[in-house]
Design a protein around this motif. Sequence first.
Motif, PDB file in Angstrom:
ATOM      1  N   ASP A  68      28.851  31.994  45.421  1.00 19.77           N
ATOM      2  CA  ASP A  68      29.839  29.992  45.308  1.00 19.77           C
ATOM      3  C   ASP A  68      29.758  30.363  43.394  1.00 19.77           C
ATOM      4  OD1 ASP A  68      31.446  27.996  44.884  1.00 19.77           O
ATOM      5  OD2 ASP A  68      29.447  26.427  44.908  1.00 19.77           O
ATOM      6  N   THR A  69      30.082  31.465  43.051  1.00 20.26           N
ATOM      7  CA  THR A  69      30.529  31.558  41.412  1.00 20.26           C
ATOM      8  C   THR A  69      31.764  31.998  40.655  1.00 20.26           C
ATOM      9  OG1 THR A  69      29.708  33.396  41.311  1.00 20.26           O
ATOM     10  CG2 THR A  69      28.031  31.768  40.660  1.00 20.26           C
ATOM     11  N   ALA A 176      48.464  33.410  29.232  1.00 18.99           N
ATOM     12  CA  ALA A 176      47.582  32.232  28.802  1.00 18.99           C
ATOM     13  C   ALA A 176      46.924  31.551  29.708  1.00 18.99           C
ATOM     14  CB  ALA A 176      47.983  30.625  27.234  1.00 18.99           C
ATOM     15  N   PHE A 177      47.867  31.257  30.491  1.00 16.80           N
ATOM     16  CA  PHE A 177      47.009  30.129  31.895  1.00 16.80           C
ATOM     17  C   PHE A 177      46.496  31.598  32.883  1.00 16.80           C
ATOM     18  CE2 PHE A 177      48.088  30.231  36.631  1.00 16.80           C
ATOM     19  CZ  PHE A 177      47.520  28.711  36.978  1.00 16.80           C
ATOM     20  N   GLU A 178      46.356  32.887  32.863  1.00 18.78           N
ATOM     21  CA  GLU A 178      46.017  33.495  33.704  1.00 18.78           C
ATOM     22  C   GLU A 178      44.514  34.177  32.915  1.00 18.78           C
ATOM     23  OE1 GLU A 178      49.442  35.364  35.950  1.00 18.78           O
ATOM     24  OE2 GLU A 178      48.612  36.672  34.743  1.00 18.78           O
ATOM     25  N   ARG A 179      44.611  34.042  31.898  1.00 16.78           N
ATOM     26  CA  ARG A 179      43.391  33.643  31.024  1.00 16.78           C
ATOM     27  C   ARG A 179      42.077  32.835  30.996  1.00 16.78           C
ATOM     28  NH1 ARG A 179      42.876  36.579  24.807  1.00 16.78           N
ATOM     29  NH2 ARG A 179      40.744  37.724  25.449  1.00 16.78           N
ATOM     30  N   HIS A 180      42.990  31.955  31.119  1.00 20.04           N
ATOM     31  CA  HIS A 180      42.218  30.759  31.090  1.00 20.04           C
ATOM     32  C   HIS A 180      41.297  29.990  32.556  1.00 20.04           C
ATOM     33  CE1 HIS A 180      41.607  26.501  31.467  1.00 20.04           C
ATOM     34  NE2 HIS A 180      41.947  26.277  32.675  1.00 20.04           N
ATOM     35  N   LEU A 181      41.834  30.952  33.591  1.00 17.22           N
ATOM     36  CA  LEU A 181      41.504  30.904  35.073  1.00 17.22           C
ATOM     37  C   LEU A 181      40.447  32.560  34.703  1.00 17.22           C
ATOM     38  CD1 LEU A 181      44.081  30.526  37.200  1.00 17.22           C
ATOM     39  CD2 LEU A 181      42.964  29.070  36.888  1.00 17.22           C
ATOM     40  N   ARG A 183      38.784  32.888  32.246  1.00 16.61           N
ATOM     41  CA  ARG A 183      37.174  32.806  31.947  1.00 16.61           C
ATOM     42  C   ARG A 183      36.774  31.670  32.405  1.00 16.61           C
ATOM     43  NH1 ARG A 183      40.737  32.165  25.605  1.00 16.61           N
ATOM     44  NH2 ARG A 183      39.996  34.503  24.907  1.00 16.61           N
ATOM     45  N   ASN A 184      37.330  31.305  33.023  1.00 14.84           N
ATOM     46  CA  ASN A 184      36.151  30.504  34.257  1.00 14.84           C
ATOM     47  C   ASN A 184      36.214  30.809  34.987  1.00 14.84           C
ATOM     48  OD1 ASN A 184      36.667  27.282  33.026  1.00 14.84           O
ATOM     49  ND2 ASN A 184      38.339  28.557  31.483  1.00 14.84           N
ATOM     50  N   GLY A 185      36.046  32.072  35.786  1.00 15.67           N
ATOM     51  CA  GLY A 185      36.033  32.069  36.535  1.00 15.67           C
ATOM     52  C   GLY A 185      36.479  33.026  38.108  1.00 15.67           C
ATOM     53  N   THR A 186      38.024  32.965  37.426  1.00 13.03           N
ATOM     54  CA  THR A 186      38.372  33.133  38.348  1.00 13.03           C
ATOM     55  C   THR A 186      38.938  34.535  38.252  1.00 13.03           C
ATOM     56  OG1 THR A 186      39.596  30.882  39.277  1.00 13.03           O
ATOM     57  CG2 THR A 186      40.838  32.696  39.906  1.00 13.03           C
TER      58      THR A 186
END
Length: 307
Positions: A68-69, A176-181, A183-186
Motif C-alpha cells: 500500500d505504498t 510534468a503531470f506524469e513526473r508529479h505522479l 514523485r508521489n508513488g505512481t
Amino acid sequence: MARRERILEHLMVKPGTPAALAERDAGWTGGPDFDGLTHDELKAEAKAILAQGVAELSEAQELLWASDTRAVLVVFQAMDAAGKDSAIEHVMSGVNPQGVQVVSFKKPSDEELDHAFLWRISKAAPERGRIGIFNRSHYEEVVALRVHPEWLDAQRLPSTDRGPAFWEERHEDINAFERHLDRNGTKIVKFFLHVSLAEQKRRFLARLDRPHKEWKFNAADVTERGHWDEYMAAYDAALTGTSTEWAPWHVIPADHKWLTQALVAAILVDTLHGLGLQWPEVSEKEHVANLEARRRLEAEAADLVTT
C-alpha cells in the motif's frame, strides 16, 4: 547483456531520442536471439513467457496491494485493431480484479470540457496498492486531436494557435503531470502497440467475416484509417516528446498478438519487481496480540475435539 535485456532495450524509446516508428518493424519477432526458430516454436516460447508473466504478476500484485505504498499506471495507445483489449485480457488474467481498474476515455463530457485536458485523467489515476489501466488515455489529446485539430474547438482554449509550439507545450504538460505522479508513488508504464497497415486491414476483414465478431467492427475506423500517415506522424512526435526517464515509452510490435502479450507481460513484471516493495511488518504489540489469538484458536480447537 542478457537476451531479455537486449529485447526490452530494443523496445524502449530512449528519452531524448526519436521514436522513429517508420524504422520499427510491426512484425518483429525478437531479432537475432530467435533466428532459426520456426513460427510455431516462436509462438510456443512466447506463450510460455506469457504464462510465466501472468503467474509472476499475480504474486507481484498481492505484494503491491499489501504494501500500500505504490501504484502502477499502465497506458495503452494504438491504432484500431492493434490488440489493446486482448493484451489487457490475457496479461491481466491472473490478477485479482479487486486490485485493478480499467479506464477507457471516451468523448469528453461538458463538465470535462470546462476543465483543463488533464483534469479527468488525474481523477482516474489509481490509488496506492492498485494497478490502473488506461485503454487509450491523455495521449489522444496530442494524437487524435492533432490529426483532427477542429476537435479542439470544443475545449474553448484561449489560444487559437495550432502550430508545432502548441503540441510541444502539451507534451510538456503531460511530462510534468506524469513526473508529479511518479514523485508521489505512481509508476507509469506506457505501451504503444505498433500494428502495420496491412495487419490492421486483415483484422478488420476478419471481424466482418465472422458473424460473432462483426459487433467489434466500426465503419468509422476505416475513415480514420485514411489518416494513417497523419496518425503515425502524430504518434512519432508524441512518443519522442514524452518518453522520459520517469515514464518511458515501449513500442511493442503488434502484428503477432502472442508476441505482443508476452512482451507486455515481461515488461510489467520487470516494472513491479523494480519497485522494491516489502511485505508489511507486524509491530511487537501486534505480534503479541497475534500470539494470544493463536493460543485462543488452538484452545478452541482442542475443546471441539473433546466434545
